[in-house]
Write a protein that holds these residues in place. Structure first.
Motif, PDB file in Angstrom:
ATOM      1  N   GLY A  75      52.841  36.765  25.105  1.00  0.00           N
ATOM      2  CA  GLY A  75      52.608  36.882  26.473  1.00  0.00           C
ATOM      3  C   GLY A  75      51.318  37.691  26.532  1.00  0.00           C
ATOM      4  N   ILE A  76      50.723  38.192  27.912  1.00  0.00           N
ATOM      5  CA  ILE A  76      49.844  39.022  27.895  1.00  0.00           C
ATOM      6  C   ILE A  76      50.322  39.876  29.059  1.00  0.00           C
ATOM      7  CG2 ILE A  76      48.160  37.517  27.068  1.00  0.00           C
ATOM      8  CD1 ILE A  76      47.179  37.139  30.155  1.00  0.00           C
ATOM      9  N   GLN A  77      49.521  41.021  29.203  1.00  0.00           N
ATOM     10  CA  GLN A  77      49.683  41.756  30.500  1.00  0.00           C
ATOM     11  C   GLN A  77      48.753  41.659  31.530  1.00  0.00           C
ATOM     12  OE1 GLN A  77      50.398  45.991  29.398  1.00  0.00           O
ATOM     13  NE2 GLN A  77      50.556  45.503  27.179  1.00  0.00           N
ATOM     14  N   LEU A  78      49.017  41.720  32.862  1.00  0.00           N
ATOM     15  CA  LEU A  78      48.196  41.701  33.949  1.00  0.00           C
ATOM     16  C   LEU A  78      47.834  43.210  34.367  1.00  0.00           C
ATOM     17  CD1 LEU A  78      49.593  38.992  36.174  1.00  0.00           C
ATOM     18  CD2 LEU A  78      47.609  38.743  34.776  1.00  0.00           C
ATOM     19  N   GLY A  79      46.490  43.385  34.715  1.00  0.00           N
ATOM     20  CA  GLY A  79      46.119  44.333  35.555  1.00  0.00           C
ATOM     21  C   GLY A  79      46.470  44.165  37.040  1.00  0.00           C
ATOM     22  N   LEU A  80      46.064  45.035  37.912  1.00  0.00           N
ATOM     23  CA  LEU A  80      46.314  44.832  39.163  1.00  0.00           C
ATOM     24  C   LEU A  80      44.981  45.359  39.690  1.00  0.00           C
ATOM     25  CD1 LEU A  80      48.087  44.358  41.692  1.00  0.00           C
ATOM     26  CD2 LEU A  80      48.647  46.614  41.724  1.00  0.00           C
ATOM     27  N   THR A  81      44.589  44.461  40.735  1.00  0.00           N
ATOM     28  CA  THR A  81      43.287  44.895  41.427  1.00  0.00           C
ATOM     29  C   THR A  81      43.799  45.301  42.875  1.00  0.00           C
ATOM     30  OG1 THR A  81      42.071  43.040  40.259  1.00  0.00           O
ATOM     31  CG2 THR A  81      41.123  43.773  42.434  1.00  0.00           C
ATOM     32  N   LYS A  82      43.214  46.394  43.237  1.00  0.00           N
ATOM     33  CA  LYS A  82      43.795  46.930  44.365  1.00  0.00           C
ATOM     34  C   LYS A  82      42.513  46.814  45.473  1.00  0.00           C
ATOM     35  CE  LYS A  82      46.812  50.126  42.185  1.00  0.00           C
ATOM     36  NZ  LYS A  82      47.124  51.726  41.984  1.00  0.00           N
ATOM     37  N   LYS A  83      41.459  47.235  45.076  1.00  0.00           N
ATOM     38  CA  LYS A  83      40.211  47.182  46.313  1.00  0.00           C
ATOM     39  C   LYS A  83      39.772  45.846  46.542  1.00  0.00           C
ATOM     40  CE  LYS A  83      38.917  51.931  44.913  1.00  0.00           C
ATOM     41  NZ  LYS A  83      37.765  52.707  44.487  1.00  0.00           N
ATOM     42  N   ILE A  84      39.315  44.972  45.405  1.00  0.00           N
ATOM     43  CA  ILE A  84      38.838  43.849  45.709  1.00  0.00           C
ATOM     44  C   ILE A  84      40.163  42.849  46.103  1.00  0.00           C
ATOM     45  CG2 ILE A  84      37.559  41.823  44.965  1.00  0.00           C
ATOM     46  CD1 ILE A  84      35.969  44.395  45.175  1.00  0.00           C
ATOM     47  N   ARG A  85      40.045  42.166  47.345  1.00  0.00           N
ATOM     48  CA  ARG A  85      41.063  41.246  47.755  1.00  0.00           C
ATOM     49  C   ARG A  85      40.490  39.824  47.914  1.00  0.00           C
ATOM     50  NH1 ARG A  85      45.308  44.211  49.928  1.00  0.00           N
ATOM     51  NH2 ARG A  85      45.407  46.323  49.145  1.00  0.00           N
ATOM     52  N   TYR A  88      32.400  32.648  42.164  1.00  0.00           N
ATOM     53  CA  TYR A  88      32.995  33.374  41.409  1.00  0.00           C
ATOM     54  C   TYR A  88      32.931  34.905  41.626  1.00  0.00           C
ATOM     55  CZ  TYR A  88      35.734  29.565  39.032  1.00  0.00           C
ATOM     56  OH  TYR A  88      36.726  28.588  38.743  1.00  0.00           O
ATOM     57  N   LEU A  89      32.138  35.172  42.401  1.00  0.00           N
ATOM     58  CA  LEU A  89      31.627  36.749  42.515  1.00  0.00           C
ATOM     59  C   LEU A  89      32.630  37.655  42.848  1.00  0.00           C
ATOM     60  CD1 LEU A  89      29.454  38.983  42.293  1.00  0.00           C
ATOM     61  CD2 LEU A  89      28.875  38.374  44.443  1.00  0.00           C
ATOM     62  N   ASN A  90      33.639  37.356  43.762  1.00  0.00           N
ATOM     63  CA  ASN A  90      34.476  38.183  44.163  1.00  0.00           C
ATOM     64  C   ASN A  90      35.616  38.144  43.052  1.00  0.00           C
ATOM     65  OD1 ASN A  90      35.723  39.679  46.563  1.00  0.00           O
ATOM     66  ND2 ASN A  90      37.412  38.246  45.775  1.00  0.00           N
ATOM     67  N   ASN A  91      35.656  37.061  42.408  1.00  0.00           N
ATOM     68  CA  ASN A  91      36.854  37.183  41.298  1.00  0.00           C
ATOM     69  C   ASN A  91      36.174  37.893  40.020  1.00  0.00           C
ATOM     70  OD1 ASN A  91      36.739  34.444  42.781  1.00  0.00           O
ATOM     71  ND2 ASN A  91      38.599  34.180  41.545  1.00  0.00           N
ATOM     72  N   VAL A  92      34.921  37.676  39.973  1.00  0.00           N
ATOM     73  CA  VAL A  92      34.201  38.787  38.772  1.00  0.00           C
ATOM     74  C   VAL A  92      34.515  40.049  38.993  1.00  0.00           C
ATOM     75  CG1 VAL A  92      32.183  39.105  37.616  1.00  0.00           C
ATOM     76  CG2 VAL A  92      32.706  36.833  38.056  1.00  0.00           C
ATOM     77  N   LEU A  93      34.077  40.598  40.141  1.00  0.00           N
ATOM     78  CA  LEU A  93      34.311  41.957  40.825  1.00  0.00           C
ATOM     79  C   LEU A  93      35.861  42.525  40.640  1.00  0.00           C
ATOM     80  CD1 LEU A  93      32.030  41.859  43.800  1.00  0.00           C
ATOM     81  CD2 LEU A  93      31.790  42.695  41.421  1.00  0.00           C
ATOM     82  N   ALA A  94      36.551  41.394  40.888  1.00  0.00           N
ATOM     83  CA  ALA A  94      38.134  41.991  40.914  1.00  0.00           C
ATOM     84  C   ALA A  94      38.719  42.048  39.461  1.00  0.00           C
ATOM     85  CB  ALA A  94      38.975  40.493  41.475  1.00  0.00           C
ATOM     86  N   LEU A  95      38.283  41.157  38.465  1.00  0.00           N
ATOM     87  CA  LEU A  95      38.637  41.122  37.124  1.00  0.00           C
ATOM     88  C   LEU A  95      38.107  42.281  36.483  1.00  0.00           C
ATOM     89  CD1 LEU A  95      39.720  39.800  34.732  1.00  0.00           C
ATOM     90  CD2 LEU A  95      37.635  38.731  34.233  1.00  0.00           C
ATOM     91  N   ILE A  96      36.682  42.767  36.911  1.00  0.00           N
ATOM     92  CA  ILE A  96      36.301  44.157  36.484  1.00  0.00           C
ATOM     93  C   ILE A  96      37.280  45.563  36.826  1.00  0.00           C
ATOM     94  CG2 ILE A  96      34.305  45.685  36.632  1.00  0.00           C
ATOM     95  CD1 ILE A  96      32.572  43.076  36.740  1.00  0.00           C
ATOM     96  N   GLU A  97      37.514  45.299  38.220  1.00  0.00           N
ATOM     97  CA  GLU A  97      38.262  46.513  38.715  1.00  0.00           C
ATOM     98  C   GLU A  97      39.588  46.530  37.969  1.00  0.00           C
ATOM     99  OE1 GLU A  97      40.791  47.713  42.272  1.00  0.00           O
ATOM    100  OE2 GLU A  97      39.129  46.223  43.047  1.00  0.00           O
ATOM    101  N   GLY A  98      40.311  45.468  38.140  1.00  0.00           N
ATOM    102  CA  GLY A  98      41.842  45.395  37.643  1.00  0.00           C
ATOM    103  C   GLY A  98      41.880  45.437  35.882  1.00  0.00           C
ATOM    104  N   THR A  99      40.680  45.377  35.309  1.00  0.00           N
ATOM    105  CA  THR A  99      41.133  45.591  33.667  1.00  0.00           C
ATOM    106  C   THR A  99      40.136  46.552  33.054  1.00  0.00           C
ATOM    107  OG1 THR A  99      39.152  44.015  33.440  1.00  0.00           O
ATOM    108  CG2 THR A  99      41.288  43.121  33.568  1.00  0.00           C
TER     109      THR A  99
END
Length: 216
Positions: free
Chosen positions: A40-50, A66-77
């Motif tokens: 299994g893997i661990q998930l981060g949590l993106t709080k600001k980018i919705r 995918y720009l919003n998803n990219v920003l969310a991934l950067i924030e959450g990880t």
């Protein structure tokens, strides 16, 4: 398969283009290492980018925006070695991961003998891409007698704690067990029995040519 606006001048106006272009990418994709599916893997949590709603970019549309998803991934990880992050909608309810759908399992007492005591939640269709693998797992779960609930009000806190399991699905990811969310343990911290059962059944189905599409 990718559908584009086709050849044309610079700018965003599709009326300047000769016509739509469709092209096909044929390759292999390995989003996660093979051993991750066992542990299994661990998930981060993106709080600001919705996750935007349909008034901005309809989450039910499969596109390359995918720009919003990219920003969310950067924030959450950020600052970690995590590979995925959980996204919320504007109201704070669980939407999906940045490129995967989310499922949360609640094992009720006596679930081993009565599969209806297993309740599987997945976020509302309004908040996430209605993925093909997501639909496949919903069907497999129902075949096994599990309850499947499309949940508009799923909160991150409901994904962790005892008797919980979490997994995510996607065309590239397949079915990936989740052991922690934002550093908080899910269940026993290892892929749970219901998840393992669904993963095994999913792999069997995908290995059966009857479940594929012909080249024609």
């Amino acid at each position: 398969l990718v559908v584009t606006r086709g050849m044309g001048d610079l700018g965003i106006n599709p009326k300047k283009c000769v016509g739509a272009t469709i092209y096909c990418i044929v390759s292999t994709i390995n989003l996660y290492p093979a051993e991750a599916y066992e542990r299994g893997i661990q998930l981060g949590l993106t709080k600001k980018i919705r996750r935007p709603d349909k008034s901005t970019v309809d989450p039910t549309v499969k596109s390359l925006n995918y720009l919003n998803n990219v920003l969310a991934l950067i924030e959450g990880t950020q600052g970690t070695d995590l590979m995925e992050s959980l996204m919320l909608n504007r109201a704070g309810f669980v939407a999906e991961a940045t490129v995967d759908n989310i499922f949360v399992i609640n094992r009720g007492e006596g679930w081993e003998k009565d599969p209806s005591k297993v309740v599987i939640h997945t976020p509302s269709d309004e908040y996430c891409l209605n993925g093909i693998t997501r639909a496949t797992l919903k069907g497999l779960a129902q075949e096994k007698g599990y309850q499947v609930v499309v949940d508009r009000y799923l909160m991150p806190i409901e994904m962790v704690g005892p008797d919980r399991e979490v997994f995510m699905t996607g065309t590239g990811a397949g079915v990936m067990p989740i052991t922690h969310v934002h550093g908080v343990q899910v269940g026993d911290g290892v892929p749970g029995p219901v998840t393992r059962d669904l993963v095994a059944t999913y792999r069997e189905r995908m290995a059966d040519p009857a479940n594929g599409l012909t080249i024609n």
